[in-house]
Enzyme design. Structure first.
Site, PDB file in Angstrom:
ATOM      1  N   LYS A   1       0.846  -1.182   0.000  1.00  0.00           N
ATOM      2  CA  LYS A   1       0.000   0.000   0.000  1.00  0.00           C
ATOM      3  C   LYS A   1       0.888   1.241   0.000  1.00  0.00           C
ATOM      4  CE  LYS A   1      -3.059   2.870   2.679  1.00  0.00           C
ATOM      5  NZ  LYS A   1      -3.528   3.216   4.020  1.00  0.00           N
TER       6      LYS A   1
ATOM      7  N   GLY B   1      -7.863   9.215  10.192  1.00  0.00           N
ATOM      8  CA  GLY B   1      -8.105   9.266  11.628  1.00  0.00           C
ATOM      9  C   GLY B   1      -9.169  10.245  12.068  1.00  0.00           C
TER      10      GLY B   1
ATOM     11  N   ALA C   1      -9.432   5.576   4.786  1.00  0.00           N
ATOM     12  CA  ALA C   1      -9.260   6.722   5.678  1.00  0.00           C
ATOM     13  C   ALA C   1     -10.562   7.500   5.878  1.00  0.00           C
ATOM     14  CB  ALA C   1      -8.178   7.690   5.183  1.00  0.00           C
ATOM     15  N   GLY C   2     -10.835   7.838   7.151  1.00  0.00           N
ATOM     16  CA  GLY C   2     -11.943   8.712   7.483  1.00  0.00           C
ATOM     17  C   GLY C   2     -13.200   8.035   7.970  1.00  0.00           C
TER      18      GLY C   2
ATOM     19  N   ASN D   1      -8.618   1.746  10.433  1.00  0.00           N
ATOM     20  CA  ASN D   1      -7.821   1.419  11.608  1.00  0.00           C
ATOM     21  C   ASN D   1      -8.374   2.127  12.840  1.00  0.00           C
ATOM     22  OD1 ASN D   1      -4.218   1.451  12.393  1.00  0.00           O
ATOM     23  ND2 ASN D   1      -5.941   0.723  13.557  1.00  0.00           N
ATOM     24  N   THR D   2      -8.322   3.465  12.835  1.00  0.00           N
ATOM     25  CA  THR D   2      -8.705   4.238  14.017  1.00  0.00           C
ATOM     26  C   THR D   2     -10.140   3.977  14.444  1.00  0.00           C
ATOM     27  OG1 THR D   2      -7.202   5.966  13.218  1.00  0.00           O
ATOM     28  CG2 THR D   2      -8.667   6.548  15.027  1.00  0.00           C
TER      29      THR D   2
END
Length: 337
Positions: A180, A241, A267-268, A289-290
């Site tokens: 990635k 995040g 993301a987001g 992830n977050t």
């Protein structure tokens, strides 16, 4: 003999090979990669390669970066096969949810949450080995690379040169060519620097990598990356995040419509409904992830995300009803009492 290892000076009695050096540092050669004077040292040469006065050495490893199964489905979209699975760069994935391995309280929680998510691909970052405590637990001790597909990423890289260097080390450490790529513009938004991203993607593809690429939600840039040979396009939903969810569904839809490779929102994402929306738009997968790691209960949130991705996928394949301005009764009016 004085050398610099991971930015710090060290002294040894020579002569010694790279293998000897790793033995003195009590490091397992199977879990690390070595760079000497900006050149990767192939693992097969550790026993012959001599360490010399003034050498600059980098020793890295992988760290945490980044319900019932749904029925088999027939899919004709870019990222689907006849059995409904997702295929990226020749890797067949049973889950359309990809999860990061960073930000958890400890490795035990990381492993438990990943298991609950149902994901079989996880992102990992490449960082320097802790020379002071070489026996400290490593991600590989908890998240088995034989069970999960490791996806090395370039988290924290702000130039094409650093990203390419990082992924070449990752390939040496684990043998993976599916990677990635993310090249960031600045620290406040962690928005992708698309000029550097294009440069890095071109270099990596020429070097034999299969590149999944984090990018802006610009359809023009996304198409250019596909034309370069990237195996998956990964537009951001919102800043990394942030948990804001999909901010530009129109552009995400345009990217999906024009792409012949998988489109994976990256993301987001903040909660399960965000993941479902991405899948309902027609995305082939979601990476997060977050949203899981920073939930009050990461393991339960991982279960929720798994269900959301599956539900969103089913809704997309089913085809939602059209929106109407006024009510339309479900029951027939004829024969009313």
């Amino acid at each position: 003999m004085d050398v610099v290892i991971n930015g710090d000076p060290h002294s040894f009695t020579g002569p010694l090979t790279v293998h000897d050096l790793l033995s003195r540092l009590d490091l397992d050669p199977r879990k690390i990669a070595v760079e000497r004077n900006l050149e990767i040292v192939p693992r097969s040469t550790y026993a012959e390669m001599l360490v010399e006065e003034g050498d600059l050495l980098e020793i890295v490893h992988f760290i945490g970066g980044g319900a019932p199964e749904a029925p088999a489905l027939v899919s004709t979209d870019n990222g689907g096969q006849a059995d409904g699975t997702l295929v990226v760069g020749g890797h067949r994935l049973s889950s359309r949810l990809i999860v990061g391995t960073g930000k958890y309280r400890d490795f035990e929680e990381t492993a438990t949450a990943i298991e609950a998510s149902g994901a079989d691909m996880v992102t990992v970052a490449v960082r320097r080995v802790n020379i002071i405590d070489p026996n400290a637990p490593m991600l590989m001790d908890y998240v088995d690379p034989k069970k999960y597909t490791y996806l090395p990423n370039t988290a924290g890289c702000f130039t094409a040169q650093d990203a390419v260097r990082t992924l070449r080390l990752a390939r040496e450490a684990g043998g993976w060519s599916l990677v990635k790529l993310e090249v960031l513009g600045e620290e406040k938004t962690l928005y992708p620097n698309m000029v550097e991203t294009l440069e890095a993607a071109e270099a990596l593809i020429a070097d034999g990598f299969q590149v999944m690429v984090y990018c802006s939600d610009d359809p023009i840039m996304a198409k250019r990356l596909e034309e370069l040979g990237c195996v998956a396009i990964m537009p951001l939903a919102a800043p990394i995040g942030s948990g804001l969810g999909i901010q530009n569904p129109v552009n995400i839809r345009l990217i999906i419509e024009q792409s012949s490779v998988p489109v994976i929102v990256d993301a987001g994402v903040g909660t399960a409904s965000d993941a479902a929306i991405a899948m309902e738009l027609g995305c082939d997968g979601v990476l997060m992830n977050t949203a899981i790691a920073h939930a009050k209960d990461p393991v339960t949130m991982a279960c929720a995300m798994k269900a959301a991705v599956e539900a969103g996928r089913l809704a997309y394949l089913a085809g939602r009803m059209g929106k109407k301005l006024y009510a339309d009764p479900s029951s027939p009016l004829a024969g009313l009492i």
